[in-house]
Write a protein that holds these residues in place. Structure first.
Motif, short mmCIF file in Angstrom:
data_model
loop_
_atom_site.label_atom_id
_atom_site.label_comp_id
_atom_site.label_asym_id
_atom_site.label_seq_id
_atom_site.Cartn_x
_atom_site.Cartn_y
_atom_site.Cartn_z
N ILE A 133 10.21 5.21 5.64
CA ILE A 133 10.13 5.03 4.17
C ILE A 133 11.80 5.32 3.55
O ILE A 133 12.22 4.48 3.37
CB ILE A 133 9.67 5.98 3.19
N ARG A 154 12.30 0.17 -7.52
CA ARG A 154 12.38 -0.01 -8.28
C ARG A 154 12.87 0.99 -9.87
O ARG A 154 13.12 1.57 -10.51
CB ARG A 154 10.90 -0.45 -9.19
N ARG A 155 12.09 2.35 -9.69
CA ARG A 155 11.89 3.70 -10.04
C ARG A 155 13.52 4.00 -10.35
O ARG A 155 14.32 4.33 -11.49
CB ARG A 155 11.20 4.57 -9.82
N ALA A 165 8.13 0.02 -4.87
CA ALA A 165 8.03 1.10 -5.99
C ALA A 165 9.66 2.17 -6.62
O ALA A 165 9.95 2.28 -7.75
CB ALA A 165 6.92 1.63 -6.49
N ALA A 223 5.31 16.34 -0.73
CA ALA A 223 3.62 16.17 -0.83
C ALA A 223 3.10 15.13 -0.40
O ALA A 223 2.29 15.16 -0.02
CB ALA A 223 3.73 15.55 -2.27
N LEU A 224 3.96 14.11 0.07
CA LEU A 224 3.23 13.05 0.90
C LEU A 224 2.56 12.98 2.21
O LEU A 224 1.68 12.87 2.94
CB LEU A 224 4.75 11.99 1.33
N HIS A 246 2.05 15.24 -8.08
CA HIS A 246 2.59 14.93 -7.16
C HIS A 246 1.86 13.52 -6.88
O HIS A 246 0.87 13.25 -5.25
CB HIS A 246 2.40 15.75 -5.99
N GLY A 305 5.47 4.00 -10.66
CA GLY A 305 5.66 3.40 -10.13
C GLY A 305 4.59 2.27 -9.64
O GLY A 305 4.37 1.26 -9.20
N LEU A 306 3.82 3.28 -8.99
CA LEU A 306 2.43 2.36 -8.24
C LEU A 306 1.23 2.74 -9.52
O LEU A 306 1.39 3.76 -10.40
CB LEU A 306 2.31 3.48 -7.48
N GLY A 339 4.96 -1.19 -0.35
CA GLY A 339 4.45 -1.49 -2.02
C GLY A 339 5.31 -0.25 -2.14
O GLY A 339 5.70 0.38 -3.68
N PHE A 340 5.01 1.22 -1.54
CA PHE A 340 5.71 2.06 -2.85
C PHE A 340 6.52 2.24 -2.48
O PHE A 340 7.99 2.40 -3.40
CB PHE A 340 5.32 2.99 -1.53
N MET A 395 2.47 0.82 2.25
CA MET A 395 4.08 1.46 2.22
C MET A 395 5.67 0.75 1.59
O MET A 395 5.99 0.86 0.96
CB MET A 395 4.93 1.87 3.72
N GLN A 412 8.87 16.22 -3.16
CA GLN A 412 7.55 14.50 -3.11
C GLN A 412 7.59 14.16 -1.18
O GLN A 412 6.52 14.03 -1.03
CB GLN A 412 8.74 14.02 -3.90
N ALA A 423 5.36 8.22 8.87
CA ALA A 423 6.15 7.66 7.47
C ALA A 423 6.63 8.17 6.56
O ALA A 423 8.13 6.81 6.03
CB ALA A 423 4.85 7.74 7.21
N ALA A 429 -0.05 12.30 5.33
CA ALA A 429 1.04 11.23 5.22
C ALA A 429 1.81 11.20 6.58
O ALA A 429 2.01 12.94 6.65
CB ALA A 429 1.64 10.65 4.44
N LEU A 442 -2.63 5.30 -1.03
CA LEU A 442 -1.13 6.12 -0.72
C LEU A 442 -1.21 6.85 0.71
O LEU A 442 -0.58 6.18 1.39
CB LEU A 442 -0.19 6.05 -1.93
N PRO A 443 -1.44 8.16 0.42
CA PRO A 443 -1.32 8.62 1.78
C PRO A 443 -2.45 7.82 2.40
O PRO A 443 -1.62 7.59 3.67
CB PRO A 443 -2.73 9.96 0.55
N PHE A 500 3.07 8.92 -7.65
CA PHE A 500 4.02 8.42 -7.11
C PHE A 500 4.36 8.03 -8.39
O PHE A 500 3.59 6.51 -8.54
CB PHE A 500 4.06 8.13 -6.23
N LEU A 557 0.04 5.41 3.99
CA LEU A 557 0.79 5.51 4.49
C LEU A 557 -0.01 6.47 6.21
O LEU A 557 1.55 6.71 7.37
CB LEU A 557 1.47 6.82 4.27
N SER A 558 -1.00 6.54 6.74
CA SER A 558 -1.13 7.49 7.42
C SER A 558 -2.38 5.95 8.83
O SER A 558 -3.20 6.89 9.82
CB SER A 558 -2.28 8.63 7.71
#
Ligand SMILES: Nc1ncnc2c1ncn2[C@@H]1O[C@H](COP(=O)(O)OP(=O)(O)O)[C@@H](O)[C@H]1O
Ligand SMILES: [Mg+2]
Lengths: 419, 219
Positions: free
Chosen positions: A339, A10-11, A7, A325-326, B83, B87-88, A3-4, A1, A322, A335, A331, B96-97, B85, B100-101
């Motif tokens: 975030i 940073r973006r 990122a 999508a998570l 979809h 930067g990763l 890290g995301f 998390m 976005q 979460a 997710a 990632l999913p 992300f 996060l879960s």
């Protein structure tokens, strides 16, 4: 998390940077105002601390303190020549020293006083105390070398004062820093100041009325222009009647004596004040100005908070897909909330911390400038309550970040499938 | 299934059953309701009327969080626009999913590495924004398969790719679903891809107008 989040930030570095800077500037504004005001208050209080009781001719208390403690050039009315002998004889007085102003040299005030006061003020960094009429001791912040010849100007040179040609003082000593306006003063024997302004006790008694201002008096008495004996021995016997004086600095023997003296010397011939008390009254008046300033900075901060809220809410709207999508990839809503909340909180929190250092730097800079100008040391520092203030601000930022996070939390995840 | 502001229902399906380990193509003109059906099958949206049964459980009765959990554990999604992300890295995107879960099983990193190799990506640390679209969709496939879902659902997975990359993605979806024995549902306009699946469901205006075993294969 984490890290995301990193990122992501940073973006979006440009937008993030703007948010951080906006928060930092708004915070710095408030911090600088608070710290500067505190530095001014503490600094002048400490500068006044060195002086217990000031006695002058009746008039403005503020003027008396500004002239005698902060050495602001302004004409003060003179006291009768009997006041100093009376004080010196008073059993409640530990010491009393005359001060005479009006002359300057290169932007430094030339102050006539007693050798005793010079010794009381602070230890010498080099040289010795003046021993004859034509010698001077300089404050720590006076940028003149020992042995330099000071030719005083009457009044301030830039205000069209004329030079005294009858006498020049030779610098024989330098004081250690006192953190007061006196660091920027050139201290000379009182008798020389009187002589320069034609106020010898003998021919002066008659017209040394307290309602004559120093200026009027001096310019009237200076016609003589007799050269003054620079080698004349120091004469500090003030047990008889002296020429008129704008102010006397008194050190009482005890606190009780201080209050009694202040009471006894408030009549139609003299005005006794505690500098600290006068400053307190002055701040009470200045308090309104501070309120206005604080109001303005608070307004700026509220605007910044509103702008950031608006931007982030729009931003969350733009990232609907976005965020969807998570969720679509599994997710949990929690979460998504965490975030968005942590991104915004991280930005505002770093802005707040950056703002505190910026504000501290700015206050330091301003205080440094003011100190150099006035000689009064201004301590820029955080107080215990500031830690609490930081927590309050951070708590506010945390609450603020909840709104966009909540929006993201409620975002329907099906948005991910719409193109 | 109705959307506010639309007179006709976006989706009106009396009954549809997709058995495990089948491979289904979902076709129909744009706007016919394919994506809507997918969002309902995956629990992203709730139906107004009717039920969606996963075994014995009606997923419409689950809470929002419950559906997120169920989807994360049982459904692998592949979408037209990837979809992923930026930067990763590819590897981090696949994980990632699960991160996060809070579903980071012990062997999951190794599985992510294996899946990336399996979809033909040798550099798991490559940043996602430096990849071609075909490579991106392959990362998305690896991500969909990470938690060994029972069902992989793809919404127009090849529509934004050129035909070669699209073929490769189609191959991967079919091969990998066969290998892992998971059900595959693909909404697509791509006739070549449709032909390679076992069953075709055609939607027109939210209704099933055709549902059958694909001709050539049956013959
Ligand atoms: N959130 C929504 N609100 C209103 N109408 C919608 C919404 N989502 C989809 N629709 C409508 O439902 C119909 C089916 O859309 P969709 O499932 O996206 O079709 P497909 O994926 O087959 O192109 C379309 O007419 C579309 O306009
Ligand atoms: Mg669609």
């Amino acid at each position: 998390m984490i890290g995301f989040i990193l990122a992501d930030l940073r973006r979006l570095w440009a937008g993030s940077l703007v948010v951080v800077l906006l928060v930092a500037l708004a915070t710095a504004l408030g911090v600088a105002v608070t710290l500067q005001e505190r530095a001014l208050r503490l600094g002048s209080a400490r500068a006044a601390d060195k002086f217990d009781l000031v006695i002058g001719a009746p008039g403005s208390e503020t003027q008396l303190v500004l002239s005698s403690i902060f050495l602001q050039p302004s004409p003060l009315p003179l006291m009768d020549g009997t006041v100093l002998p009376r004080l010196l004889a008073d059993p409640r007085v530990a010491s009393a020293a005359p001060v005479g102003f009006g002359d300057s040299f290169g932007g430094y005030a030339v102050v006539g006083t007693s050798s005793g006061l010079v010794r009381d003020l602070e230890a010498l960094a080099e040289g010795r105390v003046f021993a004859v009429a034509g010698e001077a001791v300089v404050g720590a912040a006076v940028d003149l070398p020992i042995d330099y010849a000071v030719k005083p100007t009457h009044g301030l040179a830039e205000l069209g004062g004329h030079a005294h040609t009858e006498l020049s003082y030779r610098i024989v000593g330098r004081l250690k820093p006192t953190g007061t306006a006196w660091d920027r003063a050139i201290l000379v024997p009182m008798q020389a100041v009187w002589a320069l302004h034609g106020m010898e006790a003998e021919h002066d008694e008659a017209d040394a009325h307290h309602d004559h201002t120093h200026d009027e008096h001096a310019s009237g008495g200076e016609a003589a222009h007799q050269p003054i004996e620079a080698d004349a021995a120091l004469d500090e016997d003030w047990s008889k009647v002296t020429p008129g004086l704008p102010a006397i600095l008194v050190k009482p023997k005890s606190i009780a004596d201080a209050y009694k003296l202040r009471q006894d010397y408030r009549d139609n011939a003299t005005l006794a004040v505690f500098p600290g008390e006068v400053l307190t009254n002055l701040y009470a008046t200045l308090g309104d100005a501070k309120k206005v300033l604080v109001g303005v900075t608070t307004g700026a901060q509220v605007l910044v908070a509103a702008a950031i809220l608006l931007v982030t809410v729009l931003h969350v709207g733009q990232r609907r897909r976005q965020i969807g999508a998570l969720r679509a990839f599994g997710a949990p809503r929690r979460a998504v909330f965490v975030i968005v909340w942590s991104e915004l909180f991280a930005l505002t929190a770093s802005g707040v911390l950056l703002g505190f250092s910026l504000g501290f730097g700015a206050a330091k800079f301003i205080a440094g400038y003011l100190s150099a100008e006035s000689g009064v040391a201004m301590p820029v520092m955080f107080a215990a309550g500031d830690g609490f203030l930081v927590s309050v601000i951070l708590a506010f930022a945390a609450v603020l970040a909840v709104l966009p996070a909540m929006l993201a939390y409620r975002q329907p995840p099906a948005a991910a499938l719409r193109s | 299934m109705r959307f506010p502001g639309l007179a006709a229902p976006a989706l009106a399906i009396d009954s549809l059953s997709i058995p495990a380990d089948s491979r289904v193509a979902l076709t129909g003109a744009s706007g016919s309701g394919k994506s809507t059906l997918i969002s309902i099958l995956t629990g992203l949206e709730r139906v107004g009327q009717g039920r969606i049964l996963w075994g014995d459980v009606d997923i419409c009765t689950l809470s929002e969080g419950g559906r997120d959990r169920w989807r994360g554990a049982n459904i692998g999604l592949v979408l037209q626009n990837f979809h992923l992300f930026p930067g990763l890295s590819a590897f981090e995107n696949v994980l990632l999913p699960a991160r996060l879960s809070g579903a980071m099983a012990r062997d999951i990193r190794a599985r992510a590495q294996d899946l990336l190799l399996r979809v033909g990506l040798a550099r798991p640390t490559q940043m996602i924004e430096t990849m071609s679209r075909g490579e991106m969709q392959r990362v998305a496939i690896a991500r969909a398969l990470l938690r060994r879902p029972g069902v992989v659902i793809a919404d127009e997975p090849t529509a934004s790719l050129d035909s070669d990359a699209g073929d490769a993605v189609g191959d991967l979806l079919i091969e990998l679903s066969r290998e892992s024995g998971c059900t595959l549902v693909v909404a697509t306009h791509d006739p070549a891809l449709t032909r390679r699946l076992d069953r075709r469901i055609r939607l027109v205006a939210g209704r099933i107008v055709e549902d059958g075993v694909i001709g050539e294969r049956a013959a």
